[in-house]
Design an enzyme around this catalytic site. Structure first.
Site, PDB file in Angstrom:
ATOM      1  N   ASP A  88       0.818  -1.645  -1.036  1.00 48.76           N
ATOM      2  CA  ASP A  88       2.107  -1.113  -0.625  1.00 48.76           C
ATOM      3  C   ASP A  88       3.180  -2.066  -1.180  1.00 48.76           C
ATOM      4  O   ASP A  88       2.884  -3.091  -1.799  1.00 48.76           O
ATOM      5  CB  ASP A  88       2.184  -0.941   0.901  1.00 48.76           C
TER       6      ASP A  88
HETATM    7  C1  BGC Z   1       6.112   2.443   2.132  1.00 51.70           C
HETATM    8  C2  BGC Z   1       5.119   3.391   1.504  1.00 51.70           C
HETATM    9  C3  BGC Z   1       5.689   4.008   0.253  1.00 51.70           C
HETATM   10  C4  BGC Z   1       6.125   2.911  -0.688  1.00 51.70           C
HETATM   11  C5  BGC Z   1       6.717   3.440  -1.986  1.00 51.70           C
HETATM   12  C6  BGC Z   1       6.684   1.457   1.119  1.00 51.70           C
HETATM   13  O1  BGC Z   1       7.722   0.725   1.655  1.00 51.70           O
HETATM   14  O2  BGC Z   1       5.468   1.742   3.172  1.00 51.70           O
HETATM   15  O3  BGC Z   1       4.763   4.393   2.428  1.00 51.70           O
HETATM   16  O4  BGC Z   1       4.747   4.839  -0.349  1.00 51.70           O
HETATM   17  O5  BGC Z   1       7.112   2.120  -0.043  1.00 51.70           O
HETATM   18  O6  BGC Z   1       7.905   4.061  -1.788  1.00 51.70           O
END
Ligand code: BGC
Length: 740
Positions: free
Chosen positions: A301
């Site tokens: 993530d």
């Molecule tokens: C979130 C994810 C997301 C990623 C990309 C992160 O901050 O936790 O769910 O897919 O960002 O946008």
């Protein structure tokens, strides 16, 4: 219903049946790539890093910066890009233009490996202008209609490919076990089976049988796993999840989607039992790969490798953080705003800390994903080949989903539906904003621009004016002019009071109190003092406590971010054109400090204040009213005693005894009477939504494998124990026996 759980033997079989066929192309690429090129493939950057203007500047123009692009693609050979903080909300053609420019640059590299581009299509195409934005996952779960979820995902895949985007960071697969959690609405609720079936439907809708199909995309299950139960309720804070509970509640839904072919998985940003998941080798390798047989790509993530060093403090340096994550089993780092991951990983390989074979393992998986998505063949079609993008049919599906997602939770004296000639006062803090219908991941990350970006759609107030006519409806900002509001209230037939939440996600949605501000109650109380009935409309992402407010309301509708047509769906239910069919995908709490889910242990239900019981939710899981009445009768099973490999054939009749056609969700709950681990009071084991014309009766049957009644036992293995089980459907129940 497909089997929910896998036993060890089955898991071993899976490992071999999932074995990927690695193409000659991938092997030949791997044999000629340098360490830097391989590490580049494992690096994912935000698109801001190749755009002109400043990173994180919301006015960042969507124009490629040639110098930055060359650095990313030619110097670093970056394998993947994603969007978000730049706030890009652009047309499919504009997206295609940007992605084409990136791919053209990739074609200039030695190996011409295409770049994998991903977006967060959490509830439709979040950042693609004029695309479809459906109800959020918690609202889709409220429909209890898996076919609708699959259809929605087919549309999302189509509209995503129309913009040249082959990969979505969804579905979110973690059950939401803490209602305070600011991402509850991104989940399909608190139950394992509901999540499993909804998630699988989304994966199948996205991917179809062939992801190189120019209208399908790859799914990314997130956030593996245990993300939905932070102890404090705040986003990304520590979770404490015993292995037994993890296996029973946080793996089955992933397993089902892996079995359905899910291409990629994103890791949980939090920590479980003190181990940040990005550094958890046991979870990411032993369990995910070894036991569950996942062979696809695992992506981190946002910036989570950094966080191992500067948030979780389990790494002594950034380089140590990279080592930990790679050793744990990560394939791709959503780095995403710097190049240090790539630099440090190259160093680690060159000095021998990480082997090149380990790197090859990840690069092979990444290239395999690109191959599966048809990126090498460039099956990508021009926008003119997507005539159904945002068309009337997609809009119709979206409206249907919104209607099915709204839950009628109170209807004293059958006050609803109300006649078209009723005089209405519409007020309350969420009456006139799209933010309360859309939630986060809607045109921007926080969904905070939807009132501008989606102004062509109706707010709740606008939809009510449309439906009941301007002459009948007064819309007034709450307390904008208190005396005027009160005099309007006195003259109206009904007061429609709208409250709940606006949009948020992640840390920005953290709260200290599930309750609502005290002023809300005071305002409604004043309005209620007029003696006019209050119809309460609650739109929100998690169950804010409304107990006292609902007590003075005559009717209540609840929607968990029902999407662009949420306002229209609500108006259509109020007037009676739509018969509400939504059901609670969570246990809606009555009190701030009683947040127990439906499938709690009997021991969790204690006497409180020497009178009532502690498990006393405002609305139970699965609850929802209708404008018609259903009767359940004649439930029976084919046998009374079953072997462990049998199926329980259950049947019953459901009748629509009212005057309106309706959709009813028939849910089968099972209670294990005695077990070696304290059994929950009930677990959902099957469900089906049916259509029933007034005055008709349908026979419904379910085949429930006895294996689905298993739990994770004393030795942390799945087990079905012999003994009695109570099967409950509506107010009917029957007892069966499982033989030794
Ligand atoms: C979130 C994810 C997301 C990623 C990309 C992160 O901050 O936790 O769910 O897919 O960002 O946008």
């Amino acid at each position: 219903m497909k089997r929910l759980i896998s036993f060890i033997g089955a898991a071993l079989l899976l490992v071999s049946s999932h074995a990927q066929k690695v193409s000659d192309r991938i092997e030949s690429l791997l044999s000629s790539m340098s360490i830097e090129e391989k590490v580049g493939q494992m690096t994912q950057l935000t698109i801001d890093l190749v755009l002109k203007g400043q990173v994180y500047n919301p006015d960042n123009p969507a124009t490629i910066d040639e110098e930055k692009l060359e650095k990313a693609i030619l110097t670093y050979g970056v394998g993947s890009l994603l969007n978000t903080p730049s706030g890009l909300y652009i047309t499919p053609e504009e997206w295609q233009g940007l992605i084409d420019a990136i791919q053209d640059k990739a074609a200039e590299t030695r190996h011409q490996i295409p770049v994998l581009f991903g977006l967060d299509h959490v509830h439709g195409v979040s950042y693609i202008r004029n695309g479809t934005l459906f109800p959020q996952p918690l609202a889709m779960a409220s429909t209890w209609n898996t076919s609708l979820v699959e259809e929605m995902s087919v549309v999302t895949a189509y509209e995503s490919r129309a913009a040249g985007v082959p990969w979505s960071f969804s579905p979110a697969m973690d059950i939401g076990r803490n209602p305070v959690w600011p991402r509850l609405w991104e989940s399909f609720g608190e139950d394992v089976l509901l999540n499993t079936e909804m998630g699988k439907a989304m994966v199948v809708g996205f991917q179809g049988d062939d992801m190189s199909d120019p209208y399908r995309i790859g799914a990314c299950l997130k956030h593996f796993t245990g993300y939905g139960m932070p102890l404090s309720g705040k986003d990304r804070t520590p979770a404490w999840i015993p292995d037994r509970f993890l296996r029973e509640y946080f793996l089955p839904q992933y397993q089902a989607s892996i079995d359905a072919g899910a291409l990629t998985i994103m890791v949980n940003s939090g920590e479980i039992n003190g181990i940040p998941t990005h550094a958890d080798k046991r979870l990411l390798t032993d369990i995910l790969r070894g036991e569950m047989g996942f062979e696809g790509l695992v992506v981190s993530d946002w910036q989570d490798i950094h966080y191992l060093y500067d948030r979780h403090h389990v790494a002594t340096s950034l380089k140590d953080a990279v080592r930990l994550a790679i050793e744990a089993g990560l394939d791709m780092s959503m780095t995403p705003t710097t190049y240090d991951f790539a630099d440090l990983l190259v160093e680690l390989v060159k000095e021998g800390t990480i082997t090149e074979e380990r790197i090859d393992l990840s690069v092979r998986r990444i290239l395999h994903v690109k191959e599966k998505l048809g990126l090498f063949e460039s099956t990508h079609k021009p926008f003119r080949d997507f005539p159904q993008f945002g068309d009337a049919q997609n809009k119709g599906l979206n409206l249907q989903a919104a209607k099915e997602s709204i839950i009628l939770t109170k209807n004293e004296d059958n006050i609803l539906p109300i006649s078209a000639s009723s005089r209405l006062l519409v007020t309350g803090p969420t009456a006139n904003t799209m933010r309360t219908l859309l939630g986060g991941w809607s045109t921007t990350w926080q969904g905070d621009q939807v009132d501008t970006h989606l102004s062509q759609y109706n707010t709740i107030a606008e939809a009510i004016v449309d439906k009941f006519g301007k002459a009948n409806v007064t819309v007034m900002e709450e307390m904008e002019n208190a005396p005027m509001l009160m005099s309007s209230a006195r003259e109206t037939d009904y007061i429609i009071y709208c409250l709940g939440e606006t949009s948020y996600t992640e840390d920005q949605g953290n709260i200290n109190d599930l309750g609502l501000p005290a002023t809300e109650l005071q305002n409604i109380q004043q309005l209620a003092n007029t003696g006019k009935p209050i119809i309460l409309i609650v739109t929100e992402g998690r169950p804010r406590i409304i107990t006292e407010i609902e007590a003075i309301s005559t009717a209540v509708l609840v929607g968990f971010y029902p999407g662009t047509y949420g306002g229209d769906a609500i108006a259509s239910i109020l007037i009676g054109e739509t018969n509400p069919s939504g059901r609670m995908p969570i246990t809606y709490p009555r009190y701030v400090n009683s947040l127990t889910p439906y499938d709690h242990k009997g021991t969790e239900d204690r006497v409180v204040d020497r009178s009532g019981n502690s498990f006393d939710p405002l609305y139970p899981f699965g609850y929802g009213l209708s404008y018609t009445t259903y009767a359940y009768n004649d439930m029976s099973t084919d046998k009374t005693t079953y072997e462990k490999d049998d199926n329980i054939h259950l049947k019953l009749t459901v009748s629509n005894e009212g005057e309106m056609a309706g959709m009813e969700t028939v849910s089968v709950f099972v209670r294990d009477v005695k077990a070696s681990i304290t059994p929950p009071v009930r677990r959902l084991r099957a469900f089906r939504k049916i259509n029933l014309a007034p005055g008709t009766t349908e026979e419904i049957s379910f085949d429930i494998p006895v294996r689905d009644l298993a739990f994770v036992g004393l030795d942390n293995e799945w087990v079905v124990e012999a003994g009695q089980f109570i099967i409950m459907v509506g107010d009917l129940f029957t007892v069966i026996e499982v033989a030794d």
